[in-house]
Design a protein around this motif. Structure first.
Motif, short mmCIF file in Angstrom:
data_model
loop_
_atom_site.label_atom_id
_atom_site.label_comp_id
_atom_site.label_asym_id
_atom_site.label_seq_id
_atom_site.Cartn_x
_atom_site.Cartn_y
_atom_site.Cartn_z
N ILE A 124 0.83 -1.19 -0.06
CA ILE A 124 -0.04 -0.14 0.07
C ILE A 124 0.94 1.49 -0.22
CG2 ILE A 124 -1.69 1.27 1.29
CD1 ILE A 124 -2.78 -1.64 2.32
N LYS B 287 -4.63 -2.04 -2.90
CA LYS B 287 -5.67 -2.49 -1.72
C LYS B 287 -5.24 -3.80 -1.42
CE LYS B 287 -9.58 0.06 -3.67
NZ LYS B 287 -10.96 -0.10 -4.10
N GLU C 198 -13.84 -4.48 -5.11
CA GLU C 198 -12.83 -3.92 -4.90
C GLU C 198 -11.72 -3.97 -5.79
OE1 GLU C 198 -12.53 -1.89 -2.33
OE2 GLU C 198 -14.27 -2.58 -0.82
N LEU D 165 -4.62 -5.54 -6.43
CA LEU D 165 -5.36 -6.10 -5.21
C LEU D 165 -4.74 -7.46 -4.72
CD1 LEU D 165 -7.94 -6.09 -3.40
CD2 LEU D 165 -9.21 -7.32 -4.99
#
Length: 564
Positions: free
Chosen positions: A159, A169, A295, A304
């Protein structure tokens, strides 16, 4: 003379021509290699951690698998000798190690819990500060965060330092709060199943409010009062040939009647029974699907990382052992559930954009009573309450002191600091020496050390004693540390099994990594450590490895690392 000069000029021109061609070829291949590296950076990393997935059981039944756990093993790089190098291979310690790539002496998570100076039990993920309150919790005073985790992990660096200028994320989903918290670290988003609420939740340490997709998921996935467990195969078939013969009849009882998912314990409603079922693992996969759908960004530069932390195997393994029908059948169900999940992901995005990692946080010991029945006479269960009483009597006999507050939590012995501070140095030394001698003379305990003795002794790397040493952390590891003999365990329970030793059967775990087109189809037989997983993820996702991690990435991952 003129002819020789003309010939010399021609040779120089030819040489220049070849040099230009060589430079162009080098530029071309360099560009191709750089493009290959860029193209291989995954947009999605799925890290599947199956709690207490015992390597020797998993390896012995993998040929019976029909889902995508087997596909992962066949398609990816299979590390057949991967070890979680811990003296106490607990769940929280294992998950913290996977995230940080460090020993407990650095990250501080020596166990699932430990005892404070005044003998209060400290749970690894508890945080009573206002910013860590759990959403929807009945007890508003208990919050959860990673404030006991003393270093950063790959979930943090991904991150802080996203590659290619994108936004990264990290989400962790688990049936245990502390598994989710340890893998999320300080900046990831931890989500877990709350056994009192009967749904997924988190704390204000991670969200100002729960994400809308999770609220919608909870509303559409209510836990029924009763569920049934149908075995994947006939339980008397060869699919369960690895079951310990002494355990088979008792194990069959699980399949005879519906399972009540929740019950009232001490006026508190709990869904603990549900967590032991195959329906709980399916719920976890369903939540992971909802998370990815909500997401995963459309921006190709965004990444992700999702940790799927399956805990049901640990609950079932503790109660029945890993050589039982319920445990082996649960692995078969997870194999099939993972097949559906993997198909969802590959329909959602290109296969080459996903890296898959399968591993466990620790293995497990055989049930000592069953092992003894099979002929291993040295297997034993040592009752911790009786052990505490034995130590107290020995101390009282030698020094006429009574230990007011002492707890044995393998491999640690905790004595309240207020008691130690009330006696002089000589009395304290007598106390420690008596503890050590009592433990060392206890059948099926090999040896014992004070904290300082173990810390200052030199051991060969990755021996059981060395692994115990690497799990020392000030104020958390107890005053005395002891080592049980192989296939022996200390426990307050009279049945089931645990994973509290530094021996191979507790630390040898499966490890597979797969990314289509770049990380695939190899078997690595050389010994590796699961502490190498974090730097490997860092390499694949093109982010820095955690700050305290000193390990290199796993061998054989990519063929083009020379260009990095």
């Amino acid at each position: 003379m003129i002819k020789r000069y003309i010939k010399h000029i021609k040779n120089r021109n030819i040489m220049k021509h070849h040099v230009r061609r060589l430079i162009l070829l080098l530029l071309y291949f360099s560009t191709v290699c750089l493009l290959d590296v860029t193209a291989s950076i995954p947009r999605l990393a799925v890290i599947l951690v199956i709690d207490q997935l015992t390597n020797h059981i998993f390896a012995s039944i993998h040929h019976n698998l029909v889902g995508d756990l087997k596909k992962l093993m066949q398609s990816g790089i299979n590390f057949t000798h991967a070890y979680m190098p811990h003296g106490l291979p607990s769940t929280a310690t294992g998950h913290a190690a996977l995230n940080t790539g460090t020993f407990a002496k650095d990250h501080g998570i020596v166990a699932n819990s430990w005892y404070s100076d005044d003998d209060k039990k400290i749970f690894v993920d508890h945080d009573n500060s206002p910013h860590a309150k759990v959403f929807g919790a009945s007890d508003a005073t208990v919050g959860k965060s990673a404030h006991h985790l003393m270093v950063d992990g790959i979930s943090d660096t991904a991150i802080i330092y996203p590659s290619s200028g994108g936004t990264n994320k990290v989400f962790t989903l688990s049936l245990k709060s502390y598994s989710a918290v340890m893998c999320a670290g300080h900046l990831g988003k931890a989500l877990w199943f709350d056994e009192q609420q009967g749904k997924f939740t988190s704390s204000r340490a991670y969200f100002e409010q729960l994400p809308p997709w999770l609220i919608q998921f909870n509303n559409s996935h209510k836990i029924p009062d009763f569920i049934t467990w149908s075995p994947c195969h006939c339980v008397l078939s060869c699919f369960y040939k690895n079951v310990c013969p002494s355990a088979r009849i008792e194990d069959l009882l699980l399949f005879e009647s519906p399972i009540k998912t929740h019950e009232n314990i001490n006026d508190v409603e709990t869904y603990k029974n549900f967590l032991k079922t195959l329906q709980a693992t399916q719920l976890l996969f369903d939540a992971a699907r909802a998370c990815i759908a909500a997401e995963l960004s459309c921006n190709k530069n965004d990444q992700l990382i999702i940790w799927i932390l399956i805990s049901s195997t640990d609950f079932v393994g503790h109660e029945f052992g890993t050589q039982s029908v319920p445990y082996i059948d649960l692995v078969y169900h997870i194999d099939y559930q993972f097949k559906k999940f993997m198909r969802f992901v590959t329909r959602f995005m290109k296969s080459s954009d996903v890296v898959w990692i399968l591993l466990s946080d620790h293995s497990s010991a055989p049930v000592p009573e069953l092992l003894e029945q099979e002929g291993y006479r040295s297997a034993r269960r040592i009752n911790t309450t009786e052990l505490e009483e034995t130590i107290c009597k020995a101390i009282q006999h030698v020094s006429h002191n009574t230990i007011l507050s002492m707890t044995v939590s393998s491999p640690y012995v905790y004595i309240a600091k207020n008691h130690l501070n009330a006696i002089d140095t000589q009395q304290r030394n007598v106390l420690f020496r008596t503890e050590q001698e009592t433990l060392s003379n206890t059948p099926y305990i090999k040896r014992a050390w004070t904290y300082e003795q173990l810390k200052n002794t030199v051991f060969d790397p990755y021996t059981p004693e060395y692994n115990l040493q690497q799990q020392l952390y000030p104020e958390r590891s107890g005053t005395i540390i002891f080592q049980v003999a192989p296939y022996c365990q200390t426990s307050k329970y009279t049945s089931g099994t645990t994973h509290e030793s530094p021996y191979n059967y507790d630390i040898h775990v499966p490890l597979v990594i797969y990314q289509k087109g770049s990380v695939e189809r190899k078997i690595i037989n050389e010994p590796v450590l699961t502490l190498q997983v974090a730097p490997t993820i860092a390499y694949l996702m093109q982010v820095p490895k955690p700050s305290m991690c000193t390990f290199s990435m796993l061998p054989g991952i990519v063929g083009h690392e020379v260009f990095m």
